[in-house]
Scaffold this motif. Structure first.
Motif, PDB file in Angstrom:
ATOM      1  N   ARG A   5      90.249  17.676 -10.738  1.00  0.00           N
ATOM      2  CA  ARG A   5      89.049  16.837 -10.692  1.00  0.00           C
ATOM      3  C   ARG A   5      88.774  16.364  -9.278  1.00  0.00           C
ATOM      4  O   ARG A   5      87.628  16.301  -8.855  1.00  0.00           O
ATOM      5  CB  ARG A   5      89.198  15.630 -11.620  1.00  0.00           C
ATOM      6  CG  ARG A   5      88.935  15.972 -13.048  1.00  0.00           C
ATOM      7  CD  ARG A   5      88.872  14.732 -13.865  1.00  0.00           C
ATOM      8  NE  ARG A   5      88.397  15.068 -15.191  1.00  0.00           N
ATOM      9  CZ  ARG A   5      88.400  14.234 -16.191  1.00  0.00           C
ATOM     10  NH1 ARG A   5      88.864  13.013 -16.030  1.00  0.00           N
ATOM     11  NH2 ARG A   5      87.948  14.599 -17.350  1.00  0.00           N
ATOM     12  N   ALA A   9      85.366  17.094  -7.263  1.00  0.00           N
ATOM     13  CA  ALA A   9      84.569  16.007  -6.704  1.00  0.00           C
ATOM     14  C   ALA A   9      84.369  16.199  -5.208  1.00  0.00           C
ATOM     15  O   ALA A   9      83.267  16.029  -4.687  1.00  0.00           O
ATOM     16  CB  ALA A   9      85.233  14.656  -6.986  1.00  0.00           C
ATOM     17  N   ARG A  92      83.409  23.232 -18.527  1.00  0.00           N
ATOM     18  CA  ARG A  92      83.845  21.862 -18.244  1.00  0.00           C
ATOM     19  C   ARG A  92      83.921  21.610 -16.731  1.00  0.00           C
ATOM     20  O   ARG A  92      83.493  20.566 -16.249  1.00  0.00           O
ATOM     21  CB  ARG A  92      85.209  21.591 -18.886  1.00  0.00           C
ATOM     22  CG  ARG A  92      85.694  20.197 -18.648  1.00  0.00           C
ATOM     23  CD  ARG A  92      87.004  19.938 -19.337  1.00  0.00           C
ATOM     24  NE  ARG A  92      87.482  18.613 -18.983  1.00  0.00           N
ATOM     25  CZ  ARG A  92      88.553  18.069 -19.455  1.00  0.00           C
ATOM     26  NH1 ARG A  92      89.278  18.711 -20.355  1.00  0.00           N
ATOM     27  NH2 ARG A  92      88.911  16.871 -19.077  1.00  0.00           N
ATOM     28  N   ARG A  95      80.434  21.095 -15.461  1.00  0.00           N
ATOM     29  CA  ARG A  95      79.867  19.794 -15.815  1.00  0.00           C
ATOM     30  C   ARG A  95      80.497  18.687 -14.976  1.00  0.00           C
ATOM     31  O   ARG A  95      79.808  17.774 -14.517  1.00  0.00           O
ATOM     32  CB  ARG A  95      80.047  19.532 -17.318  1.00  0.00           C
ATOM     33  CG  ARG A  95      79.409  18.271 -17.834  1.00  0.00           C
ATOM     34  CD  ARG A  95      77.986  17.953 -17.402  1.00  0.00           C
ATOM     35  NE  ARG A  95      77.006  18.995 -17.567  1.00  0.00           N
ATOM     36  CZ  ARG A  95      75.776  18.944 -17.014  1.00  0.00           C
ATOM     37  NH1 ARG A  95      75.390  17.927 -16.282  1.00  0.00           N
ATOM     38  NH2 ARG A  95      74.941  19.923 -17.191  1.00  0.00           N
ATOM     39  N   GLU A  96      81.796  18.737 -14.744  1.00  0.00           N
ATOM     40  CA  GLU A  96      82.450  17.725 -13.914  1.00  0.00           C
ATOM     41  C   GLU A  96      81.920  17.780 -12.484  1.00  0.00           C
ATOM     42  O   GLU A  96      81.674  16.748 -11.871  1.00  0.00           O
ATOM     43  CB  GLU A  96      83.971  17.905 -13.942  1.00  0.00           C
ATOM     44  CG  GLU A  96      84.583  17.502 -15.265  1.00  0.00           C
ATOM     45  CD  GLU A  96      86.083  17.772 -15.348  1.00  0.00           C
ATOM     46  OE1 GLU A  96      86.665  18.363 -14.407  1.00  0.00           O
ATOM     47  OE2 GLU A  96      86.676  17.385 -16.371  1.00  0.00           O
ATOM     48  N   TRP A  97      81.733  18.975 -11.954  1.00  0.00           N
ATOM     49  CA  TRP A  97      81.188  19.133 -10.607  1.00  0.00           C
ATOM     50  C   TRP A  97      79.786  18.544 -10.536  1.00  0.00           C
ATOM     51  O   TRP A  97      79.458  17.799  -9.622  1.00  0.00           O
ATOM     52  CB  TRP A  97      81.186  20.619 -10.255  1.00  0.00           C
ATOM     53  CG  TRP A  97      80.773  20.924  -8.847  1.00  0.00           C
ATOM     54  CD1 TRP A  97      81.599  21.083  -7.774  1.00  0.00           C
ATOM     55  CD2 TRP A  97      79.446  21.151  -8.370  1.00  0.00           C
ATOM     56  NE1 TRP A  97      80.850  21.384  -6.656  1.00  0.00           N
ATOM     57  CE2 TRP A  97      79.523  21.428  -6.990  1.00  0.00           C
ATOM     58  CE3 TRP A  97      78.187  21.134  -8.968  1.00  0.00           C
ATOM     59  CZ2 TRP A  97      78.406  21.691  -6.207  1.00  0.00           C
ATOM     60  CZ3 TRP A  97      77.066  21.393  -8.188  1.00  0.00           C
ATOM     61  CH2 TRP A  97      77.184  21.670  -6.829  1.00  0.00           C
ATOM     62  N   ASN A  99      78.374  16.305 -12.515  1.00  0.00           N
ATOM     63  CA  ASN A  99      78.392  14.850 -12.667  1.00  0.00           C
ATOM     64  C   ASN A  99      78.738  14.162 -11.352  1.00  0.00           C
ATOM     65  O   ASN A  99      78.151  13.140 -11.009  1.00  0.00           O
ATOM     66  CB  ASN A  99      79.364  14.430 -13.771  1.00  0.00           C
ATOM     67  CG  ASN A  99      78.866  14.810 -15.156  1.00  0.00           C
ATOM     68  OD1 ASN A  99      77.694  15.119 -15.356  1.00  0.00           O
ATOM     69  ND2 ASN A  99      79.769  14.812 -16.110  1.00  0.00           N
ATOM     70  N   GLY A 100      79.685  14.722 -10.600  1.00  0.00           N
ATOM     71  CA  GLY A 100      80.040  14.150  -9.306  1.00  0.00           C
ATOM     72  C   GLY A 100      78.968  14.372  -8.255  1.00  0.00           C
ATOM     73  O   GLY A 100      78.626  13.484  -7.483  1.00  0.00           O
TER      74      GLY A 100
END
Length: 145
Positions: A5, A9, A92, A95-97, A99-100
């Motif tokens: 993560r 980020a 996933r 999506r995490e990338w 969101n950041g």
């Protein structure tokens, strides 16, 4: 925060920072007149394949198992712009990338396991070739663009 993560980020922040340096923050509302074009089916494939769909020779910035990221430059009549193109190993991770990255503003064209980030006019033009859905980053970071 896990190491993966943290890498995602940092990668997202780096992509937006690189894009800001490449494009500046100039606003060209460039609203195009005319009727709506039918969007193509959303592109799929490797970073190189997606880049070739828009005539870009990618300048690789990150080539890891979880994310591949490149800076693309294109000038071909439909659009003239620089953008970041990233592909992901998992939904996933994508999506995490996103969101950041969206905390830093910007405009995002999102496909299955890929994202293109650029000025609004560039991302809109890319959508005409790659399909996908448009997403916008934090409004307070976009400066009304």
């Amino acid at each position: 925060m896990s190491v993966t993560r943290q890498r995602l980020a940092v990668s997202a922040a780096a992509a937006v920072a690189a894009l800001t340096m490449l494009t500046g923050c100039g606003s060209d509302d460039g609203a195009s007149g005319g009727g709506e074009k039918k969007l193509p089916e959303t592109a799929t494939g490797s970073l190189e394949h997606i880049a070739s769909e828009v005539g870009c020779k990618p300048d690789m910035q990150t080539d890891a198992d979880t994310i591949r990221q490149a800076i693309c430059k294109n000038s071909d009549g439909d659009f003239n712009g620089r953008f970041v193109l990233a592909t992901f190993a998992t939904d996933r991770g994508q999506r995490e990338w996103l969101n950041g990255a969206k905390d830093y503003g910007g405009y995002y064209l999102v496909g299955r396991k890929w994202v293109a980030v650029g000025e609004q006019k560039t991302v809109t033009a890319l959508r005409g070739r790659l399909g996908g859905t448009m997403e916008e980053g934090s409004a307070h970071m976009n400066g009304g663009h």
